[in-house]
Design a protein around this motif. Structure first.
Motif, mmCIF file in Angstrom:
data_model
loop_
_atom_site.group_PDB
_atom_site.id
_atom_site.type_symbol
_atom_site.label_atom_id
_atom_site.label_comp_id
_atom_site.label_asym_id
_atom_site.label_seq_id
_atom_site.Cartn_x
_atom_site.Cartn_y
_atom_site.Cartn_z
ATOM 1 N N GLU A 6 0.818 -1.207 0.000
ATOM 2 C CA GLU A 6 0.000 0.000 0.000
ATOM 3 C C GLU A 6 0.855 1.261 0.000
ATOM 4 O O GLU A 6 0.495 2.261 -0.613
ATOM 5 C CB GLU A 6 -0.948 -0.004 1.205
ATOM 6 C CG GLU A 6 -2.059 -1.027 1.122
ATOM 7 C CD GLU A 6 -2.937 -0.842 -0.098
ATOM 8 O OE1 GLU A 6 -3.193 0.311 -0.491
ATOM 9 O OE2 GLU A 6 -3.360 -1.860 -0.672
ATOM 10 N N SER A 7 1.993 1.194 0.683
ATOM 11 C CA SER A 7 2.885 2.353 0.676
ATOM 12 C C SER A 7 3.393 2.649 -0.724
ATOM 13 O O SER A 7 3.473 3.815 -1.143
ATOM 14 C CB SER A 7 4.067 2.089 1.619
ATOM 15 O OG SER A 7 4.984 3.158 1.588
ATOM 16 N N ARG A 8 3.721 1.614 -1.464
ATOM 17 C CA ARG A 8 4.196 1.805 -2.841
ATOM 18 C C ARG A 8 3.068 2.263 -3.750
ATOM 19 O O ARG A 8 3.300 2.985 -4.727
ATOM 20 C CB ARG A 8 4.804 0.504 -3.356
ATOM 21 C CG ARG A 8 6.122 0.141 -2.692
ATOM 22 C CD ARG A 8 6.626 -1.193 -3.202
ATOM 23 N NE ARG A 8 7.934 -1.535 -2.629
ATOM 24 C CZ ARG A 8 8.565 -2.685 -2.835
ATOM 25 N NH1 ARG A 8 8.019 -3.610 -3.615
ATOM 26 N NH2 ARG A 8 9.738 -2.908 -2.270
ATOM 27 N N ALA A 9 1.847 1.831 -3.456
ATOM 28 C CA ALA A 9 0.715 2.164 -4.319
ATOM 29 C C ALA A 9 0.178 3.575 -4.063
ATOM 30 O O ALA A 9 -0.549 4.118 -4.897
ATOM 31 C CB ALA A 9 -0.415 1.145 -4.109
ATOM 32 N N LEU A 10 0.517 4.160 -2.930
ATOM 33 C CA LEU A 10 0.014 5.495 -2.614
ATOM 34 C C LEU A 10 0.505 6.514 -3.635
ATOM 35 O O LEU A 10 1.690 6.533 -3.982
ATOM 36 C CB LEU A 10 0.467 5.918 -1.212
ATOM 37 C CG LEU A 10 -0.445 5.542 -0.056
ATOM 38 C CD1 LEU A 10 0.270 5.787 1.267
ATOM 39 C CD2 LEU A 10 -1.737 6.342 -0.097
ATOM 40 N N PRO A 11 -0.388 7.390 -4.101
ATOM 41 C CA PRO A 11 0.029 8.434 -5.042
ATOM 42 C C PRO A 11 0.634 9.614 -4.292
ATOM 43 O O PRO A 11 -0.008 10.638 -4.071
ATOM 44 C CB PRO A 11 -1.302 8.820 -5.720
ATOM 45 C CG PRO A 11 -2.328 8.580 -4.652
ATOM 46 C CD PRO A 11 -1.830 7.405 -3.838
ATOM 47 N N ASP A 62 -5.982 4.763 -7.257
ATOM 48 C CA ASP A 62 -5.335 3.465 -7.470
ATOM 49 C C ASP A 62 -5.479 3.070 -8.940
ATOM 50 O O ASP A 62 -6.489 2.483 -9.324
ATOM 51 C CB ASP A 62 -5.973 2.407 -6.578
ATOM 52 C CG ASP A 62 -5.264 1.059 -6.654
ATOM 53 O OD1 ASP A 62 -4.216 0.978 -7.335
ATOM 54 O OD2 ASP A 62 -5.743 0.096 -6.042
ATOM 55 N N PRO A 63 -4.496 3.417 -9.772
ATOM 56 C CA PRO A 63 -4.586 3.059 -11.194
ATOM 57 C C PRO A 63 -4.759 1.562 -11.431
ATOM 58 O O PRO A 63 -5.298 1.154 -12.464
ATOM 59 C CB PRO A 63 -3.244 3.553 -11.767
ATOM 60 C CG PRO A 63 -2.809 4.628 -10.826
ATOM 61 C CD PRO A 63 -3.276 4.183 -9.467
ATOM 62 N N ALA A 64 -4.289 0.742 -10.485
ATOM 63 C CA ALA A 64 -4.413 -0.711 -10.626
ATOM 64 C C ALA A 64 -5.636 -1.243 -9.890
ATOM 65 O O ALA A 64 -5.689 -2.415 -9.535
ATOM 66 C CB ALA A 64 -3.153 -1.396 -10.103
ATOM 67 N N ARG A 65 -6.610 -0.378 -9.685
ATOM 68 C CA ARG A 65 -7.777 -0.755 -8.876
ATOM 69 C C ARG A 65 -8.452 -2.029 -9.372
ATOM 70 O O ARG A 65 -8.810 -2.904 -8.582
ATOM 71 C CB ARG A 65 -8.787 0.392 -8.893
ATOM 72 C CG ARG A 65 -10.146 0.024 -8.340
ATOM 73 C CD ARG A 65 -11.176 1.093 -8.605
ATOM 74 N NE ARG A 65 -12.500 0.613 -8.256
ATOM 75 C CZ ARG A 65 -13.620 1.264 -8.521
ATOM 76 N NH1 ARG A 65 -13.569 2.436 -9.119
ATOM 77 N NH2 ARG A 65 -14.783 0.766 -8.176
ATOM 78 N N GLY A 84 -3.931 5.123 7.450
ATOM 79 C CA GLY A 84 -3.056 4.947 8.592
ATOM 80 C C GLY A 84 -1.606 5.266 8.277
ATOM 81 O O GLY A 84 -0.872 5.805 9.125
ATOM 82 N N LEU A 85 -1.169 4.958 7.057
ATOM 83 C CA LEU A 85 0.199 5.271 6.656
ATOM 84 C C LEU A 85 0.425 6.775 6.555
ATOM 85 O O LEU A 85 1.498 7.292 6.886
ATOM 86 C CB LEU A 85 0.502 4.620 5.303
ATOM 87 C CG LEU A 85 0.781 3.117 5.320
ATOM 88 C CD1 LEU A 85 0.751 2.570 3.900
ATOM 89 C CD2 LEU A 85 2.125 2.826 5.968
#
Length: 213
Positions: A6-11, A62-65, A84-85
């Motif tokens: 999720e950290s990597r996926a965050l924009p 999330d482009p990969a949603r 939370g992050l």
């Protein structure tokens, strides 16, 4: 593993840009006009809070949603992990904004600002942005609702500030007799926004039914 994903996926780029603009706004009284009175400083902090809400609007992008929708981890947990992050970073950012607002003329600083009330306003605007993003994600196929939701939040704030409808004043000036009542409304709106996010976070029932089938 899930936290790292999720950290990597965050924009990060769009929220950080909005947050940086907010800090620059918060620094205006200190850097350029330290003699500004508390009413102006309050409005500057409100503008900073709005920048925070614009940043929050992008958290669920999330482009990969449509790919991640097939994973066994439920969407509410993924969204909660994202928030939370970001939450500790957002808290530090807001603390920095409050510190910047205290710089400047000593006589002005001595009057003090209602930081708790302004923090309530900021938290409500951010929660509203996240709730609206969750609603768009739940009800549409949009992968990146951030820009649209950010524009909607900005337009809503401008309309509310311009109209200030009787019986629903929110952005009231300092020492206004309506201050306490207005911030009771802010507290109610915060609760509604959090509940709205909780209601919009799960996958739609229809989609769950197709997945099980």
């Amino acid at each position: 593993m899930l936290l790292r994903t999720e950290s990597r996926a965050l924009p990060w780029r769009s929220p950080l840009a909005a947050a940086l603009v907010g800090l620059l706004l918060a620094a205006v009284p200190w850097a350029f006009a330290p003699e500004l009175d508390q009413g102006v400083r309050l409005n500057v902090l409100r503008a900073t809070a709005l920048c925070g809400a614009l940043a929050a609007a992008f958290l669920l992008d999330d482009p990969a949603r449509h790919t991640t929708g097939a994973v066994p981890v439920p969407r509410p947990l993924r969204q909660a992990l994202r928030v939370g992050l970001v939450l500790p970073v957002a808290a530090l950012w807001w603390a920095a904004a409050l510190l910047l607002s205290q710089r400047g003329d000593a006589a002005v600083r001595a009057e003090g600002l209602p930081y708790g009330a302004v923090t309530l306003e900021a938290a409500t605007l951010c929660a509203l942005a996240v709730a609206l993003s969750a609603g768009v994600v739940r009800c549409t196929g949009v992968c990146a609702p951030g820009a649209g939701v950010g524009g909607a939040v900005l337009a809503l704030v401008v309309v509310v500030m311009a109209l200030q409808p009787d019986g629903f004043e929110l952005f009231v000036p300092l020492r206004d007799p309506r201050w306490e009542v207005a911030h009771q409304r802010w507290a109610v709106l915060l609760a509604v926004a959090v509940l709205g996010w909780a209601g919009c976070a799960p996958d739609p029932v229809r989609r769950l039914g197709r997945r099980r089938g």
